[in-house]
Structures are given as C-alpha cells and as structure tokens.
Scaffold this active site. Structure first.
Site, PDB file in Angstrom:
ATOM      1  N   GLU A 124       0.833  -1.204   0.000  1.00 29.49           N
ATOM      2  CA  GLU A 124       0.000   0.000   0.000  1.00 29.49           C
ATOM      3  C   GLU A 124       0.872   1.260   0.000  1.00 29.49           C
ATOM      4  OE1 GLU A 124      -3.531   1.967   2.821  1.00 29.49           O
ATOM      5  OE2 GLU A 124      -2.417   0.197   3.486  1.00 29.49           O
ATOM      6  N   LYS A 171      -8.700   2.950  -2.061  1.00 32.20           N
ATOM      7  CA  LYS A 171      -9.292   2.368  -0.856  1.00 32.20           C
ATOM      8  C   LYS A 171     -10.699   2.937  -0.641  1.00 32.20           C
ATOM      9  CE  LYS A 171      -6.623   1.966   2.810  1.00 32.20           C
ATOM     10  NZ  LYS A 171      -5.901   2.314   4.059  1.00 32.20           N
ATOM     11  N   CYS A 199      -5.924  -2.781   1.453  1.00 29.59           N
ATOM     12  CA  CYS A 199      -5.812  -2.844   2.915  1.00 29.59           C
ATOM     13  C   CYS A 199      -7.147  -2.901   3.659  1.00 29.59           C
ATOM     14  CB  CYS A 199      -4.962  -1.678   3.428  1.00 29.59           C
ATOM     15  SG  CYS A 199      -4.419  -1.897   5.149  1.00 29.59           S
TER      16      CYS A 199
END
Length: 591
Positions: A44, A125, A161
């Site tokens: 990430e 995300k 994530c």
C-alpha cells in the site's frame, strides 16, 4: 484450470523518497522476472511510503506521486520489464470539485496496475480507517471501483488494505463478479497480542469471495509505527499456501494452482456493495491464454515468532530504520547499570552494530559501586564505545549558585545527565536514545529535560515487567539480522537487582511506586482498556492504589507530550493512539 506465479514484494519503503522507492520497485521487479513470476504485487502506498500524513495535503506531493507512477511504468518498459504486470500503491487525486469537509485536492489512497509502459487501471481504498493510529478521513476520499484484470486467463481483482478488514465495499463484490484471485496491498502496523487475526481475516475473505487471496504487507519502521511484513497467501478454501517472514524484507514467490479460467466480457458493471454504496467493476484483459503447465515450486509456511521474539524484533527494526532513514550514523545513551538502559543499549547494538553505539557512564554521589560495575560489564560484553563522566562536581557547581532541595535537587542530577548527552550529540552528531519504559512514562516517573531528553525512545511502549522479560529472552536468544554477536549481552545483576533511580541515598522505585507487577496490571486496564475507576475496582484493583495511580497518570500528560517518539508495540501507545488533553479537570471518582 490455470496456474499463476505471484511475487509478493514485502518491502520497506521510505516516506517521501519517491525516487528511491521507484528504484526499489524496478530492482524487485527485475528479481521477480528472473524468477519467472507472472505478477508482482507491492504494498500500500509503496511509491510514497506509508503513512505520509499531512504530506498528502500538499498539491506538490500528490503531483509528484502521480508523476512518479507514470514515470516508473515507462521505465519498466525501457528496462525490458514491461511485459510483467505490477500492482503498486501510491497517492492519487480524485476528479472531484472542492467541497466543504473534503481533504484539499481530494487525495486517494490508491493502487495501480502497470503493464507495457502504461498505467493500465487505477483504484482506491473504499473503507477509510479512523481509529487507533489511523486518520484517513482527514486525508483521503473513498474509492468506488474494483478493477478486475485477466492475466493468463485468470480474473484478478485489486483491493486495498482496510477494504479487507470491513464488511461491504469492493471485497464484497469480488465473489459476485466471479474473480479467480484477489490481491490486496497493505500497510498494516504491528502490535503484540493480535493473535493471528490477519490469517483468520484472509481465510474468511477468501471463503466469502470463493477465490484465492494474496495479502502483501509492508515491513519496516516509520517514526512510531513498525510494520512486520508477515504477508499471507491462502487458497479459495482459506487454507494457508505461503507466508512471508516477520520483520524482514522478502520477495516471496508463490505458485498458485487450480485457478479458474474466465470468459467474462470486458467492460464496466455496477454492483451493490452491501454498505449502502455502489462499486463499479472495471473488467479488462491483459492476456487470455493460460500459461503452459509447469512444476510448481513448494512454499513453506514459517512458524510465527513467540511474543518476546516479535516485540524484540520490532524494537530492533524500529531503531535501525529511524537511525538510517533520518541520516544518523551513530547513537548515544546514558548507561546506568540498570535494566532499562541495559536493554536500550542492547537493542541499539543489535540494530546498528556495537561500533556505532556510544554509552556514557555518569556516576553521581549516590551511585552504588555495583551500578558502575554493571555498566562497565555490559560495555565489556558488547564492545560498545564508552566514556565515564562523573557528575558530582558539575552538580555541586549548580548547587553553589542555586539552592535546591528534595525533588528539585534529585531532578538536577538527571538534568545534568541530559545536558551532557545532548552536548555530546551536538558535538558528534549522535542520535540520543532515551531509556524510559512505559510504566515510568505512564506515572510521570521521569525528569523533564533530564532522562526524558533525546531523539528516539526505543522502550517507550514497553511496560517495566516486559523490560525484564525481554532482557531475559535476549540473553537466551538471538535473531536474524541482529548485529550484536555477544552471548548473554546483559549482565545478570542488571536484571536481578531492585530498580532504583539512585538520585538520593538508598532510593528504590518502590519508595514511590507499587511493585511493577501490580502497577503494570493496573496500567494495562486504565491505559490500554480505558477502564474508569469503578471498573478498575470491580476488576480487583485496590481502591486506594486506583486513586493514586490514576492521579499520577493524569497529571503526567504534559510530560508525555514532550517525550521523544518511540516504537508502538502495544494496542494503545502514548502518542498516536492515546490522545488526551493536557488542560483537563476531569477526574475519575472512586466513590
């Protein structure tokens, strides 16, 4: 059914060093190509490092991130690596008009697929964590897309994530869209007592989606956070296939068998994400033809470290990276002969090597003979650089000019020591390591501008009882990457003797604090679990002690705000996790 060889780049980026991170991406991708991988997955926000905090509020930084992504895609092609697809995290910007409450420039915690010199697709995300050490609502806007790219016949989805950790969102759509593999770049910090929640999470999400899952986690120290790697691959039933090492960089190459071949049509398709949002699936094709069958290389699933090996390795990695990433060549600390400074010196020697560790023995009129002897014995065992600077005459010089008594006189000795360490730091460029532990920091049992002075605090988040446990563990064990070769590096007397600040005759810590095994249990309930006074008493703590310790903790908040950063190893550290006002008249009632 098809096969794919996936390379998990469990890497240690440096925040803000986009050029060096890009160089590392090229080098690791070349290594993956030489090992005949079909896909490389980085962590990430790898290109920017993680977390970048308020850097994302600067237009120049976000522009540099996007520019670096596009440049590194072209560079991969120029260097003959363009045919190997790469998934990498970075910071992007949403194409949104500014609005009240939105972060400046609408940054995205993004991931991209690079192939044949191009940024083929991008995502961001969806779930933005806003708990513990995370402030992502402050920085980012949420993504609403799930890319699925076909690689050698297998449909591969990308999610970032936190999207694994929360219900709904892109991961809930993976199964609906029929992806054969989910890859997830992560930057998940370490803390002890997590049990094995990551493996359980990956197994559950794989079963829910009905596909294999590749979880790639960052490794390394970043200020107060430590990332432990421990990347995971599970199959569609949730069974572990491979696992990365803890606290070490590693290119983990994994062969996945029995992956479904897809014939779904490319295009964009909306899906109900199950959390009130719509996720748009973007399907694209890199290659339809499955790879020819090959003999898969077996992968090991290494045993996890025990709790003491984990914590100690985290502290070593945190010190090593803080020193290296901030450009220090050496460290310095005061060595008293006590257990806290002994453990700190040992961690430093394991992290950067004893030749780069400098210790100063600063005996006072109240120092016991055995304290100086214990410090000298540690120097002999470890081979660190040492000098002795007696402080009695320096303290006397102060006392001739200013009249101090009681606690003020005791603190003067600590402040003289802090002044000496800071002076040597200025003269030689050493990073000063403070040696206080979490129990002392919690109760204010430290001297502001004295033993609290420094640049980094390796055991800031380690309770006193664990200081002893880690010292015993280190005397009985070593670990991969530890640079100190000495056996039993900590003198036994430093471990077994009763702790004392030695600022007045015959002083003991228990003169002003309860026994540490009692104190640490109470602090764990008050600090880590946020219990109020009535809950603490109901949990079996002595009411008088509850009142006393709560008062000590609450009144020491101003000290903690001025303490150096140090690695987080517990679920709630002083700093990024626990944030209380200094000016605060709220007091817990025990009645």
């Amino acid at each position: 059914m098809a096969q794919l060889r996936i390379a998990l780049a469990q890497t240690n980026p440096t925040v803000g060093d986009l050029s060096a991170n890009a160089d590392k991406l090229i080098a690791w991708t070349r290594d993956a190509a030489e090992r005949e991988a079909h896909l490389v997955v980085f962590t990430e926000m790898f290109l920017t490092g993680y977390p970048v905090e308020d850097l994302v509020l600067r237009t120049s930084f976000v522009d540099a991130s996007i520019r670096t992504l596009e440049e590194v895609a072209r560079r991969l092609a120029r260097e003959g690596l363009g045919d190997l697809p790469v998934v990498v995290g970075y910071v992007d910007r949403a194409g949104l008009a500014p609005r009240v409450g939105q972060p400046k420039g609408a940054p995205l915690d993004a991931a991209a697929l690079l192939h044949k010199g191009e940024v083929v697709t991008r995502t961001a995300k969806h779930h933005l964590p806003n708990y513990g050490v995370f402030d992502e609502y402050r920085y980012f806007v949420r993504g609403d897309r799930l890319p699925i790219f076909r690689l050698h016949g297998v449909d591969v989805a990308i999610a970032v994530c936190e999207d694994l950790w929360q219900e709904g969102g892109p991961v809930s759509v993976v199964g609906q869209a029929g992806a054969g593999l989910l890859v997830a770049p992560n930057a998940s910090p370490y803390e002890k007592d997590k049990d094995d929640v990551r493996l359980e999470l990956c197994a559950r999400r794989a079963r829910e989606a009905g596909c294999g899952l590749v979880y790639v986690n960052q490794v390394g120290g970043q200020d107060e956070l430590v990332f432990d790697g421990d990347s995971i691959v599970v199959d569609a039933s949730g069974e572990p296939v491979a696992r990365g090492r803890q606290f070490e960089e590693e290119l983990l190459v994994v062969d996945l068998d029995g992956l479904p071949v897809s014939d779904a049509e490319p295009g964009t398709y909306p899906y109900d994400a199950g959390d009130g949002s719509t996720i748009t699936v973007e399907r694209l094709v890199l290659s339809d033809e499955p790879v020819a069958a090959y003999a898969a290389d077996p992968c090991a699933v290494p045993e996890r470290l025990d709790v003491h090996a984990e914590v100690y390795s985290a502290l070593v990695l945190a010190v090593r990276d803080y020193v290296a990433k901030n450009g220090f060549q050496s460290v310095i600390l005061g060595l008293s002969g006590g257990i806290d400074s002994a453990l700190t010196a040992t961690i430093a020697a394991d992290a950067i090597g004893p030749s780069r560790v400098n210790v100063v023995l600063m005996p006072s009129r109240y120092s016991s003979d055995h304290s100086l002897a214990d410090a000298e014995e540690l120097v002999r065992r470890q081979g660190v650089n040492a000098q002795v600077v007696p402080i009695a005459d320096i303290v006397n010089a102060f006392e001739k000019e200013i009249e101090l008594s009681g606690l003020a006189a005791e603190n003067l000795q600590a402040r003289v020591r802090g002044m000496i360490l800071m002076g040597l730091s200025n003269e030689h460029g050493h990073l000063v390591l403070t040696t206080g532990n979490k129990s002392e920091l919690a109760t204010g049992y430290s001297t502001l501008y004295g033993d609290s002075a420094g640049g980094f605090a390796p055991i800031k988040d380690v309770p006193k009882t664990m200081v002893w446990e880690l010292s015993r563990w280190r005397n009985a064990n070593s670990g991969p990457g530890f640079l100190l070769q000495a056996e039993r590096p900590i003198p036994e007397n430093s471990i077994t003797k009763e702790p004392s600040a030695e600022l007045r005759p015959d002083q003991r810590d228990t003169d002003s604090l309860p026994p540490y095994e009692v104190l640490d249990r109470l602090l764990d309930d008050y600090v880590e679990k946020d219990m109020g006074s009535q809950e603490l008493i109901a949990a079996g703590h002595d009411p008088a002690l509850v009142t006393r310790v709560i008062r000590l903790v609450d009144l020491a908040e101003y000290k903690r705000r001025q303490y150096p950063p140090g690695p987080k190893i517990t679920p709630k550290n002083f700093g990024r996790d626990r944030r209380l006002p200094i000016t605060n008249r709220w007091r817990e009632s025990t009645s």
